[in-house]
Design a protein around this motif. Structure first.
Motif, mmCIF file in Angstrom:
data_model
loop_
_atom_site.group_PDB
_atom_site.id
_atom_site.type_symbol
_atom_site.label_atom_id
_atom_site.label_comp_id
_atom_site.label_asym_id
_atom_site.label_seq_id
_atom_site.Cartn_x
_atom_site.Cartn_y
_atom_site.Cartn_z
ATOM 1 N N PRO A 149 -17.046 -34.627 25.269
ATOM 2 C CA PRO A 149 -16.636 -33.238 25.547
ATOM 3 C C PRO A 149 -15.194 -32.949 25.154
ATOM 4 N N ARG A 150 -14.267 -33.872 25.453
ATOM 5 C CA ARG A 150 -12.869 -33.592 25.127
ATOM 6 C C ARG A 150 -12.633 -33.660 23.623
ATOM 7 N N THR A 151 -13.399 -34.496 22.909
ATOM 8 C CA THR A 151 -13.283 -34.537 21.459
ATOM 9 C C THR A 151 -13.797 -33.245 20.840
ATOM 10 N N ALA A 152 -14.946 -32.761 21.320
ATOM 11 C CA ALA A 152 -15.479 -31.487 20.822
ATOM 12 C C ALA A 152 -14.500 -30.352 21.086
ATOM 13 N N LEU A 153 -13.896 -30.352 22.265
ATOM 14 C CA LEU A 153 -12.922 -29.316 22.585
ATOM 15 C C LEU A 153 -11.675 -29.466 21.715
ATOM 16 N N GLY A 154 -11.262 -30.706 21.451
ATOM 17 C CA GLY A 154 -10.109 -30.930 20.588
ATOM 18 C C GLY A 154 -10.334 -30.409 19.184
ATOM 19 N N VAL A 155 -11.549 -30.589 18.667
ATOM 20 C CA VAL A 155 -11.879 -30.060 17.333
ATOM 21 C C VAL A 155 -11.775 -28.536 17.329
ATOM 22 N N ALA A 156 -12.357 -27.904 18.337
ATOM 23 C CA ALA A 156 -12.339 -26.436 18.394
ATOM 24 C C ALA A 156 -10.916 -25.900 18.559
ATOM 25 N N VAL A 157 -10.148 -26.517 19.455
ATOM 26 C CA VAL A 157 -8.788 -26.046 19.710
ATOM 27 C C VAL A 157 -7.884 -26.302 18.512
ATOM 28 N N ILE A 173 -0.528 -25.205 24.168
ATOM 29 C CA ILE A 173 -0.258 -26.393 23.354
ATOM 30 C C ILE A 173 0.603 -25.943 22.181
ATOM 31 N N GLY A 174 1.848 -26.370 22.179
ATOM 32 C CA GLY A 174 2.795 -25.918 21.179
ATOM 33 C C GLY A 174 2.845 -26.782 19.938
ATOM 34 N N PHE A 175 3.547 -26.287 18.939
ATOM 35 C CA PHE A 175 3.889 -26.963 17.688
ATOM 36 C C PHE A 175 2.732 -27.093 16.710
ATOM 37 N N VAL A 176 1.481 -27.014 17.148
ATOM 38 C CA VAL A 176 0.379 -27.090 16.187
ATOM 39 C C VAL A 176 0.412 -25.869 15.270
ATOM 40 N N ALA A 205 -4.181 -33.162 14.089
ATOM 41 C CA ALA A 205 -2.985 -33.237 14.934
ATOM 42 C C ALA A 205 -3.348 -33.290 16.412
ATOM 43 N N VAL A 206 -4.266 -32.427 16.850
ATOM 44 C CA VAL A 206 -4.625 -32.381 18.267
ATOM 45 C C VAL A 206 -5.336 -33.670 18.694
ATOM 46 N N ALA A 244 -10.307 -39.236 12.814
ATOM 47 C CA ALA A 244 -9.693 -38.817 14.077
ATOM 48 C C ALA A 244 -10.739 -38.679 15.183
ATOM 49 N N VAL A 245 -11.909 -38.149 14.850
ATOM 50 C CA VAL A 245 -12.996 -38.034 15.837
ATOM 51 C C VAL A 245 -13.430 -39.414 16.308
ATOM 52 N N LEU A 246 -13.574 -40.351 15.371
ATOM 53 C CA LEU A 246 -13.984 -41.707 15.735
ATOM 54 C C LEU A 246 -12.951 -42.372 16.639
#
Length: 345
Positions: A72-80, A269-272, A302-303, A33-35
């Motif tokens: 940056p958005r991928t790193a934030l996506g992992v954290a969130v 961000i819902g449903f997660v 998922a994110v 997913a990160v890739l």
């Protein structure tokens, strides 16, 4: 003669191998997913170029896209994703409600109200400026919900916390709507945050919320064994030596930190936090020592996949992550409720 503890220990060892295999499989899925998040978008970048851009940037357009926009958005996506997945598992465990999500404690409503106040009163218009207002609002709302839900003779219970969360959330939502109705300028700015998205955030935003998410994850790991005892009922948990009040406080604090930080950074961000724990529970069973990490990793997947899908379906434009998750999550949850017997918590 074999004791009950010996049998339980051997059973735990038998279950540990599949659990570890599942964790490694999920980690590999997170890597994929990160890739995809780094490589796909308005401009597709091959995996080899992605690696070169991260390791030895050459100043090319692809390198700039990877390092300045997508990393940056991928790193934030992992954290969130980690934060929302783990928070969902915790809130469902503490409320023993299979349709509870992290927003039940008023976190999203508090963050939204604080962002509206920041825009309307303090003229804050940047994502970096929203973060601290949203986080403060989320924490303040959660503290009020916990205080109201703890006011009875028996202290905080799943029912009182849920009722207090719904009441405080509805009150804050009405205040938010009143401000937006009377301030079209505030609405024009607020709508870009409230839809829920990873776009437009930089590494500073990720850096601001990561310490709170890390603290929440540590508390969640410490709280997982207590949730197993609470799942047997409070009387049984108390008989086993569990401190019920302390377990509730630690769990609620973890949910507050995780959901507040995620909502502050990306908007609601819902449903997660609602759907992901059910998927994790189908893989791990009710043991929260496995359920919590599985939910976190599935939340990341998922994110990130929702963010990638949002870039691809309307490129070169984008569909926000929150919209993609709502479109995909709503029918999935309906199917889950209708076709699969939800685990009684």
């Amino acid at each position: 003669m074999t004791s009950t503890s010996d049998v339980a220990l051997r059973s735990g060892r038998r279950n540990r191998i599949p659990g570890l295999i599942g964790l490694f499989a999920l980690l590999a899925l997170v890597g994929v997913a990160v890739l995809l998040s780094l490589g796909l978008g308005a401009q597709d970048v091959a995996p080899g170029e992605v690696w070169r851009a991260l390791v030895s940037p050459d100043g090319s357009d692809a390198s700039a896209v990877i390092r300045e926009l997508r990393a940056p958005r991928t790193a934030l996506g992992v954290a969130v994703g980690l934060a929302l997945g783990v928070a969902g598992a915790l809130i469902q465990g503490h409320t023993r409600n299979p349709i509870a999500d992290p927003g039940l404690l008023g976190v999203s409503a508090g963050a939204s109200f604080a962002v509206v106040v920041a825009i309307a009163v303090f003229d804050v218009t940047s994502f970096g400026g929203y973060v601290w207002f949203a986080f403060a609002g989320a924490l303040a709302a959660s503290v009020v919900v916990f205080a109201v839900g703890s006011g009875g003779r028996h202290g905080p219970t799943p029912v009182t916390l849920a009722l207090a969360g719904m009441a405080i959330g509805a009150l804050l939502a009405s205040f938010t709507s009143a401000i937006l109705v009377n301030s079209p300028e505030t609405l024009n700015v607020f709508r870009f945050w409230v839809v829920g998205s990873l776009a437009g955030r930089d590494l500073d935003t990720a850096g601001q919320v990561t310490p709170f998410i890390a603290a929440g994850l540590v508390l969640a790991a410490a709280n997982a064994p207590a949730l197993n005892a609470l799942g047997l009922g409070e009387d049984v948990a108390r008989a086993l030596g569990q401190n019920i009040a302390l377990a509730r406080v630690v769990g609620v604090l973890a949910i507050m930190l995780l959901t507040g930080a995620a909502t502050a950074a990306c908007g609601p961000i819902g449903f997660v936090g609602l759907v992901v724990p059910h998927v994790a529970r189908a893989l791990t069973g009710p043991d929260h020592r496995w359920l919590v990490p599985f939910s976190g990793l599935l939340g990341v997947v998922a994110v990130l996949l929702a963010d990638v899908a949002g870039r691809l379906v309307a490129r070169p434009a984008e569909v926000q992550t929150g919209i993609v998750l709502a479109v995909a999550g709503a029918p999935f949850f309906i199917w889950l409720v209708r076709r699969v017997r939800l685990v009684r918590l």
